[in-house]
Write a protein that holds these residues in place. Sequence first.
Motif, PDB file in Angstrom:
ATOM      1  N   LEU A  23       0.686  -1.143   0.258  1.00  0.00           N
ATOM      2  CA  LEU A  23       0.299  -0.038   0.221  1.00  0.00           C
ATOM      3  C   LEU A  23       0.975   1.149  -0.031  1.00  0.00           C
ATOM      4  N   HIS A  24      -0.020   2.347  -0.271  1.00  0.00           N
ATOM      5  CA  HIS A  24       1.378   3.700   0.004  1.00  0.00           C
ATOM      6  C   HIS A  24       1.936   3.815  -1.106  1.00  0.00           C
ATOM      7  N   THR A  25       1.522   3.569  -2.149  1.00  0.00           N
ATOM      8  CA  THR A  25       2.817   3.712  -3.653  1.00  0.00           C
ATOM      9  C   THR A  25       1.743   4.676  -4.289  1.00  0.00           C
ATOM     10  N   ALA A  26       2.842   5.600  -4.818  1.00  0.00           N
ATOM     11  CA  ALA A  26       2.879   6.831  -6.013  1.00  0.00           C
ATOM     12  C   ALA A  26       1.026   7.008  -6.299  1.00  0.00           C
ATOM     13  N   ARG A  27       0.411   7.941  -6.071  1.00  0.00           N
ATOM     14  CA  ARG A  27      -1.339   8.234  -6.769  1.00  0.00           C
ATOM     15  C   ARG A  27      -0.312   8.459  -8.115  1.00  0.00           C
ATOM     16  N   SER A  28      -1.588   7.891  -8.815  1.00  0.00           N
ATOM     17  CA  SER A  28      -1.972   8.327 -10.676  1.00  0.00           C
ATOM     18  C   SER A  28      -3.257   8.319 -10.573  1.00  0.00           C
ATOM     19  N   VAL A  29      -3.453   9.328 -11.475  1.00  0.00           N
ATOM     20  CA  VAL A  29      -4.850   9.984 -11.272  1.00  0.00           C
ATOM     21  C   VAL A  29      -5.438   9.257 -13.128  1.00  0.00           C
ATOM     22  N   THR A  30      -4.440   8.683 -13.467  1.00  0.00           N
ATOM     23  CA  THR A  30      -4.634   7.798 -14.651  1.00  0.00           C
ATOM     24  C   THR A  30      -5.385   6.603 -14.244  1.00  0.00           C
ATOM     25  N   ASP A  31      -4.278   6.224 -13.477  1.00  0.00           N
ATOM     26  CA  ASP A  31      -4.868   4.234 -12.999  1.00  0.00           C
ATOM     27  C   ASP A  31      -6.555   4.514 -12.327  1.00  0.00           C
ATOM     28  N   MET A  32      -6.708   5.675 -11.472  1.00  0.00           N
ATOM     29  CA  MET A  32      -7.378   5.824 -10.984  1.00  0.00           C
ATOM     30  C   MET A  32      -8.912   5.567 -11.744  1.00  0.00           C
ATOM     31  N   GLU A  33      -8.542   6.739 -12.835  1.00  0.00           N
ATOM     32  CA  GLU A  33     -10.161   6.977 -13.683  1.00  0.00           C
ATOM     33  C   GLU A  33     -10.654   5.505 -14.386  1.00  0.00           C
ATOM     34  N   ALA A  34      -8.756   4.702 -14.402  1.00  0.00           N
ATOM     35  CA  ALA A  34      -9.184   4.065 -15.213  1.00  0.00           C
ATOM     36  C   ALA A  34     -10.076   2.696 -14.445  1.00  0.00           C
ATOM     37  N   ALA A  35      -9.637   2.888 -13.774  1.00  0.00           N
ATOM     38  CA  ALA A  35     -10.640   1.281 -12.146  1.00  0.00           C
ATOM     39  C   ALA A  35     -11.880   2.352 -12.779  1.00  0.00           C
ATOM     40  N   LEU A  36     -12.772   3.106 -12.541  1.00  0.00           N
ATOM     41  CA  LEU A  36     -13.969   3.718 -12.331  1.00  0.00           C
ATOM     42  C   LEU A  36     -14.178   3.706 -13.848  1.00  0.00           C
ATOM     43  N   GLN A  37     -13.737   3.732 -14.976  1.00  0.00           N
ATOM     44  CA  GLN A  37     -13.862   3.690 -16.263  1.00  0.00           C
ATOM     45  C   GLN A  37     -14.688   2.746 -16.767  1.00  0.00           C
ATOM     46  N   LEU A  38     -13.857   0.488 -15.919  1.00  0.00           N
ATOM     47  CA  LEU A  38     -14.259   0.105 -16.004  1.00  0.00           C
ATOM     48  C   LEU A  38     -15.893  -0.874 -15.040  1.00  0.00           C
ATOM     49  N   VAL A  39     -16.001   0.183 -13.831  1.00  0.00           N
ATOM     50  CA  VAL A  39     -17.530  -0.068 -13.632  1.00  0.00           C
ATOM     51  C   VAL A  39     -17.852   0.611 -14.320  1.00  0.00           C
ATOM     52  N   GLY A 320     -27.471   8.276  -4.156  1.00  0.00           N
ATOM     53  CA  GLY A 320     -27.887   8.772  -6.025  1.00  0.00           C
ATOM     54  C   GLY A 320     -26.977  10.048  -6.336  1.00  0.00           C
ATOM     55  N   PRO A 321     -26.830  11.164  -5.538  1.00  0.00           N
ATOM     56  CA  PRO A 321     -25.864  11.811  -6.424  1.00  0.00           C
ATOM     57  C   PRO A 321     -24.054  11.280  -6.242  1.00  0.00           C
ATOM     58  N   ALA A 322     -23.632  10.646  -5.892  1.00  0.00           N
ATOM     59  CA  ALA A 322     -22.345  10.180  -5.305  1.00  0.00           C
ATOM     60  C   ALA A 322     -22.054   9.116  -6.436  1.00  0.00           C
ATOM     61  N   PHE A 323     -23.396   8.269  -7.016  1.00  0.00           N
ATOM     62  CA  PHE A 323     -23.261   7.639  -7.808  1.00  0.00           C
ATOM     63  C   PHE A 323     -23.776   7.955  -9.765  1.00  0.00           C
ATOM     64  N   SER A 324     -23.588   9.452  -9.290  1.00  0.00           N
ATOM     65  CA  SER A 324     -23.609   9.849 -10.245  1.00  0.00           C
ATOM     66  C   SER A 324     -22.125  10.485 -10.892  1.00  0.00           C
ATOM     67  N   ARG A 325     -22.385  11.531 -10.021  1.00  0.00           N
ATOM     68  CA  ARG A 325     -21.267  12.067  -9.478  1.00  0.00           C
ATOM     69  C   ARG A 325     -19.293  10.875 -10.528  1.00  0.00           C
ATOM     70  N   LEU A 326     -19.445   9.485  -9.668  1.00  0.00           N
ATOM     71  CA  LEU A 326     -18.316   8.337 -10.087  1.00  0.00           C
ATOM     72  C   LEU A 326     -18.942   8.144 -11.625  1.00  0.00           C
ATOM     73  N   PHE A 327     -19.889   7.508 -11.499  1.00  0.00           N
ATOM     74  CA  PHE A 327     -20.667   6.185 -12.439  1.00  0.00           C
ATOM     75  C   PHE A 327     -20.820   6.991 -14.057  1.00  0.00           C
ATOM     76  N   GLU A 328     -21.731   7.781 -13.663  1.00  0.00           N
ATOM     77  CA  GLU A 328     -23.101   8.045 -14.864  1.00  0.00           C
ATOM     78  C   GLU A 328     -22.319   8.988 -15.454  1.00  0.00           C
ATOM     79  N   THR A 329     -22.328   9.186 -16.567  1.00  0.00           N
ATOM     80  CA  THR A 329     -22.129  10.371 -16.996  1.00  0.00           C
ATOM     81  C   THR A 329     -22.986  10.496 -18.039  1.00  0.00           C
ATOM     82  N   SER A 330     -23.651  11.330 -19.134  1.00  0.00           N
ATOM     83  CA  SER A 330     -24.566  12.105 -19.807  1.00  0.00           C
ATOM     84  C   SER A 330     -24.997  10.777 -19.804  1.00  0.00           C
TER      85      SER A 330
END
Length: 345
Positions: A23-39, A320-330
Amino acid sequence: MAVSSGCGVVRGFLGVLNQAFPLHTARSVTDMEAALQLVRNVVPPLAAWKHKGQAGRIGVVGGCPEYTGAPYFAAISALKVGADLSHVFTTQDAAPVIKSYSPELIVHPVLDSPSAVQDVEKWLPRLHALVVGPGLGRDDVLLENVKGILEASKTRGIPIVIDADGLWLVAQQPALIQGYQKAVLTPNHVEFSRLAEAVLGDPLDGRDRYRSVQRLSQALGNVTVVQKGEQDVISDGGQALTCSREGSSRRCGGQGDLLSGSLSVLVHWALLAGPEKTNGSSPLLVAAFGACALTRQCARQAFQKHGRATTATDMIRELGPAFSRLFETSAGADGGVAPTGELRL
Ligand SMILES: NC(=O)C1=CN([C@@H]2O[C@H](COP(=O)(O)OP(=O)(O)OC[C@H]3O[C@@H](n4cnc5c(N)ncnc54)[C@H](OP(=O)(O)O)[C@@H]3O)[C@@H](O)[C@H]2O)[C@@H](O)CC1
Ligand SMILES: Nc1ncnc2c1ncn2[C@@H]1O[C@H](COP(=O)(O)OP(=O)(O)OP(=O)(O)O)[C@@H](O)[C@H]1O
Ligand SMILES: [Mg+2]
């Protein structure tokens, strides 16, 4: 690609992770986004041609006279994430109480009946996923009935999220879920230690949580394990990842119930979507990541509004708002949900 944290380790999602990482390795915005995108990829579109039930019919097995909140939190969370129907299978005494919390829930007072297994079994063909354990308690008769319900659900191949006292039962009899790869276990700190002692014969190794979670998953025949905590560690025995999205420092009861109910819906959606939508990663792993991120996002939003007074009910209002914010786009004109790829923290 480097292993990342922030909202997760995503190397596994890209199909190359076969070992544990610290744990506690460098943050990567790209990876975080990739994970959310899979969801996002597994979230089904809302469409006018769909009928009631298609987005998910969930069953929660739990609740007893002492604990009526937990099954309610799990079942209502499933609805708020997007399931169409949410059933609660509970005891005779707990049923009217749970029902009184919400007219949306379908509540069956069957769990302490001599015919409990058959009563629940009748509904199984109509259910897409089960949550077993929230508020169940540890009464021997109830646990014996739940054992029968687990067996019947496995026979039908129904995905099962096991939490709380359901994990107590699994710690007593690990064979109940051994090798059932449609099971996800969601232990908190204490529940994980209990399972580790029962299954691995040694207590939690706090120094290497990845390895502990991975070992437990492997020993149980690659069931998916979500170890909740300051960071959530998730493994299916092969891949391992973490969700450390910002949540809150409020530790009120019921947050795990919100997670298990949400997870049941995401598990159903992810299995329906299949591995081609999850870039080859286990759909259950992707679902678990999504549920952890969502729960933590709810905690964060609720805490921003209510601070120290935040309770699970406040978090459920944020689903509802959290789901939209993370996973739902238009939602597109065709009723589809189009990913924007935009990172929103
Ligand atoms: N409103 C309702 O109806 C709710 C009902 N619920 C239901 O309650 C049932 C029991 O569930 P549970 O989680 O309280 O279980 P259990 O294993 O007995 O642990 C209790 C003890 O473990 C400890 N402890 C806990 N976390 C820890 C940590 N991170 N790190 C270290 N220690 C930790 C802590 O010990 P203490 O601090 O008191 O010494 C605590 O007293 C179950 O059915 C569940 O679904 C809940 O869902 C909440 C909402
Ligand atoms: N120290 C922490 N910091 C931030 N988030 C946390 C922390 N501990 C737990 N969480 C988050 O809270 C959620 C529920 O985890 P928790 O360990 O409270 O479950 P639980 O004990 O089963 O809850 P419940 O009261 O519903 O039984 C998870 O999403 C987890 O990520
Ligand atoms: Mg719990």
